[in-house]
Design a protein around this motif. Structure first.
Motif, PDB file in Angstrom:
ATOM      1  N   GLY A  37       0.832  -1.198   0.000  1.00 41.47           N
ATOM      2  CA  GLY A  37       0.000   0.000   0.000  1.00 41.47           C
ATOM      3  C   GLY A  37       0.863   1.243   0.000  1.00 41.47           C
ATOM      4  N   ASN A  38       0.446   2.201   0.795  1.00 43.93           N
ATOM      5  CA  ASN A  38       1.109   3.511   0.829  1.00 43.93           C
ATOM      6  C   ASN A  38       2.578   3.461   1.210  1.00 43.93           C
ATOM      7  N   GLN A  39       2.919   2.468   2.066  1.00 42.34           N
ATOM      8  CA  GLN A  39       4.303   2.442   2.573  1.00 42.34           C
ATOM      9  C   GLN A  39       5.240   1.698   1.626  1.00 42.34           C
ATOM     10  N   GLY A  90      -0.815  -1.022   7.523  1.00 43.58           N
ATOM     11  CA  GLY A  90      -0.985  -2.349   6.924  1.00 43.58           C
ATOM     12  C   GLY A  90      -2.216  -3.092   7.410  1.00 43.58           C
TER      13      GLY A  90
END
Ligand SMILES: Nc1ncnc2c1ncn2[C@@H]1O[C@H](COP(=O)(O)OP(=O)(O)OP(=O)(O)O)[C@@H](O)[C@H]1O
Ligand SMILES: [Mg+2]
Length: 115
Positions: A37-39, A90
């Motif tokens: 995802g975003n990370q 997460g």
């Protein structure tokens, strides 16, 4: 009707299934997936060790799909956010899509009757 694609941590499956049973779900599909995802796949463990992995490190998750009536979907979404959340990056996501129609192949039933 709505399709909920619920992406969760693998360890959360039992909790999620209990919660979906309460909602009288009609059926379920479970898939092992890899993704980020975003990370971009950076985990807490990486951060503790001071390691910065190259972008796009994939992490195993589960995708749980269920098709439910529009009325059933919001209570499920609320329960998932309440019960499955840990507050740590997460925790996952829910992708929600409209389902135009369903066919039960055995009987030819359509729409809600085929749920
Ligand atoms: N936009 C997206 N498209 C497709 N899959 C996604 C998307 N966002 C997340 N995923 C999938 O969901 C999984 C879990 O995502 P995750 O919970 O890390 O989302 P996030 O947006 O990074 O939120 P958080 O900041 O809480 O970590 C990812 O590993 C990936 O498989
Ligand atoms: Mg993330």
């Amino acid at each position: 009707m709505k399709k909920l694609e619920i992406i969760i941590r693998p360890g959360k499956l039992d909790d999620l299934r209990e919660l979906l049973e309460v909602c009288e779900y009609h059926g379920i599909m479970i898939t092992n997936i890899m993704g980020y995802g975003n990370q971009k796949g950076v985990t807490d463990q990486h951060m503790w060790r001071g390691v910065v992995p190259k972008s796009g490190n994939t992490i195993p998750k589960l995708k749980v799909e269920c098709v439910v009536t529009a009325e059933e979907s919001e209570p499920i979404i609320r329960k998932v956010c309440r019960e499955i959340r840990t507050g740590v990056y997460g925790d996952g996501k829910i992708f929600i899509t409209d389902v135009a129609d369903i066919v039960r192949i055995r009987t030819g039933e359509r729409g809600k009757d085929a749920l």
